[in-house]
Design a protein around this motif. Structure first.
Motif, PDB file in Angstrom:
ATOM      1  N   ASN A  34       0.829  -1.210   0.000  1.00  0.00           N
ATOM      2  CA  ASN A  34       0.000   0.000   0.000  1.00  0.00           C
ATOM      3  C   ASN A  34       0.861   1.257   0.000  1.00  0.00           C
ATOM      4  OD1 ASN A  34      -2.649  -1.261   0.038  1.00  0.00           O
ATOM      5  ND2 ASN A  34      -2.118  -1.965   2.095  1.00  0.00           N
ATOM      6  N   SER A  35       0.206   2.401  -0.158  1.00  0.00           N
ATOM      7  CA  SER A  35       0.958   3.664  -0.241  1.00  0.00           C
ATOM      8  C   SER A  35       1.361   4.199   1.131  1.00  0.00           C
ATOM      9  CB  SER A  35       0.134   4.723  -0.981  1.00  0.00           C
ATOM     10  OG  SER A  35      -1.097   4.932  -0.314  1.00  0.00           O
ATOM     11  N   THR A 241       7.270   1.774   0.234  1.00  0.00           N
ATOM     12  CA  THR A 241       5.827   1.641   0.041  1.00  0.00           C
ATOM     13  C   THR A 241       5.528   1.464  -1.453  1.00  0.00           C
ATOM     14  OG1 THR A 241       5.687   4.051   0.046  1.00  0.00           O
ATOM     15  CG2 THR A 241       5.185   2.930   2.116  1.00  0.00           C
ATOM     16  N   ASN A 242       4.260   1.194  -1.773  1.00  0.00           N
ATOM     17  CA  ASN A 242       3.870   0.878  -3.156  1.00  0.00           C
ATOM     18  C   ASN A 242       4.773  -0.219  -3.734  1.00  0.00           C
ATOM     19  OD1 ASN A 242       1.764   2.915  -3.403  1.00  0.00           O
ATOM     20  ND2 ASN A 242       3.450   4.400  -3.343  1.00  0.00           N
TER      21      ASN A 242
END
Length: 486
Positions: A34-35, A241-242
């Motif tokens: 996830n971000s 992240t991502n």
């Protein structure tokens, strides 16, 4: 010797493990799909309101203190804790509620006022619960589940009968009033199973509740995630992240790296804090320890339908934590565990963090979080979400004697499909695998892979179990195992 360690996920257990592994001198990187970090403990910000998406209860403050003390720190170095008074409130009917005080003597008085003689019974019950807490939380849960012998101590030998009775029987032997029974059976729901399926030994949750109290970290539970992130970075952990992990690479029976966003990342050790079932699907089938049938036969903690609601006024006759037990608990529990379906009349929980924390909502407004426990794997549609929101908001209005529907600025929902999409959660479960007798300690999925060298797991589906404090402990246990075996 320093190892290059790649960790999948950035929830409580992954962040805790990262801190311990970095302290050991390893080069540690977390990969979060996830971000934002936090796993199930992320945050939603909207129109000046702030909501914890996942956990909202801060229990067992001693576990958090023990974690930070391992790094020469204290929780107060990172966030401010507020003790809630009352701890929470339980509704049983129209303006018919019991407030649970922030100290045991007052709770004893409350019990006595509801059922004569129950005050003394409660004092004895909590003495036993504290004894179990001291054994379980200060000792047993810090064992890695490698062998049944971990559970055999002088103290547990004296309490062996408590592993073969259950919370429901134990509570009902002592208390007759249904309100008191439901209040005492409520804390074990955090363990993810019915009171009738939870061993009596787990009454230590009642000491966590009445003995240690309920707390709120200022700015919400996400403050704890930010604290772990800060500590991890101080220790040299890198966080990406991502970063979607698509495969765990195995060469000659040894984990050698990850495929992240189509790119191979090599590592000496792989640790997954993502959903255990999902983590094994990242492996070729021959390297998986547990079959689909294994997972099918396990008792999973519930999923949840959650709503995050911004109100343009203050909500009356509710506390920071309010439980609505005005319908039949057994019928709702049957719809979760025995005959999985959407419950006709659900119990629900509501949290109004802006009662305590002015940063949760704009002045004069209220932030509301609503949770309905559900069986994992149910059909999840917008129509069903809307139907159940109407059910609980109508009951909230009736039970608390006020109108709120026309004061909703916005509402966001989160349910089974979102748990699957955002967390790769098995059947969309919210809390992992339940702590029943046959799913305790060494009987849970292992921290260390039996089929792939240098591959480890942590989190709510492994040892010691569901909840935020156990997740912190799980991170410590797996870091110790990695140190032991690598």
């Amino acid at each position: 010797m320093s190892k290059k360690i790649a960790i999948i996920g950035s929830g409580f257990s992954s962040l805790a493990a990262a801190c311990y592994l970095a302290k050991q001198g390893n080069e540690v990187t977390l990969y979060e799909k996830n971000s934002t970090i936090g796993g199930r403990a992320r945050q939603l910000k909207k129109e000046g309101f702030t909501f914890d998406i996942g956990p909202t209860w801060y229990w067992m403050p001693d576990v958090f203190e023990r974690f930070f003390a391992d790094f020469g720190k204290k929780p107060s170095d990172y966030y401010e804790l507020i003790k809630l008074s009352p701890a929470y409130q339980v509704y049983f009917g129209y303006l018919d509620f019991v407030n649970i005080a922030d100290n045991l003597p007052e709770i004893v008085k409350t019990f006595e006022s509801i059922e004569k003689g129950s005050g003394k019974q409660l004092e004895q019950f909590i003495v036993e619960a504290k004894s179990n807490y001291d054994i379980a939380i200060k000792d047993l849960v810090y064992r890695p589940g490698e062998s049944p012998l971990e559970l055999i101590t002088l103290e547990t030998a004296k309490k062996v009968n408590q592993f073969f009775s259950n919370i429901k029987k134990d509570v009902r032997k002592r208390f007759k009033n249904m309100k008191l029974i439901q209040i005492l059976e409520f804390p074990v729901l955090f363990l993810g199973a019915k009171p009738s399926d939870t061993p009596s030994f787990y009454n230590f949750m009642n000491f966590a509740d009445f003995g240690l109290g309920t707390w709120h970290p200022k700015n919400g539970m996400y403050s704890v995630i930010l604290a772990l992130e800060s500590l991890a970075k101080e220790l040299g952990v890198k966080i990406e992240t991502n970063a979607n992990v698509e495969k765990i690479d195995v060469t000659n029976g040894k984990a050698t790296g990850l495929l992240v966003n189509n790119k191979i990342i090599t590592a000496d050790v792989i640790l997954s804090g993502a959903d255990y079932h999902h983590s094994e699907t990242l492996l070729d089938e021959k390297y998986r320890q547990y079959s689909e049938k294994y997972w099918e036969n396990k008792t999973f903690a519930p999923s949840s339908l959650l709503f995050y609601v911004g109100f343009d006024k203050k909500i009356e006759n509710v506390e920071h934590h309010s439980l609505f037990f005005d319908v039949d608990f057994d019928i709702h529990a049957e719809a979760i565990y025995d005959n999985p379906k959407w419950p006709e009349e659900p119990l629900f929980y509501a949290s109004f963090p802006s009662k305590t924390d002015e940063n949760s909502a704009p002045e004069g407004n209220e932030a509301g979080i609503f949770l309905i426990p559900l069986a994992p794997g149910l059909d999840d549609t917008e129509e069903l979400r809307e139907l159940y929101f109407k059910k609980i908001i109508t009951r909230l209005e009736r039970l608390t004697n006020q109108s709120v529907k026309n004061n909703i600025i916005f509402k966001e929902s989160f349910c089974v499909n979102d748990f699957v999409k955002d967390y790769n959660s098995y059947k969309g479960n919210a809390y992992g695998m339940a702590n029943t007798l046959l799913q305790t300690a060494f009987l849970r999925p292992k921290l260390k892979s039996k089929k792939v060298r240098n591959l480890y797991f942590t989190g709510q589906l492994t040892v010691p179990g569901p909840g935020v404090p156990p997740s912190l402990i799980s991170g410590k246990l797996v870091a110790d195992l990695i140190k032991k075996y690598q």
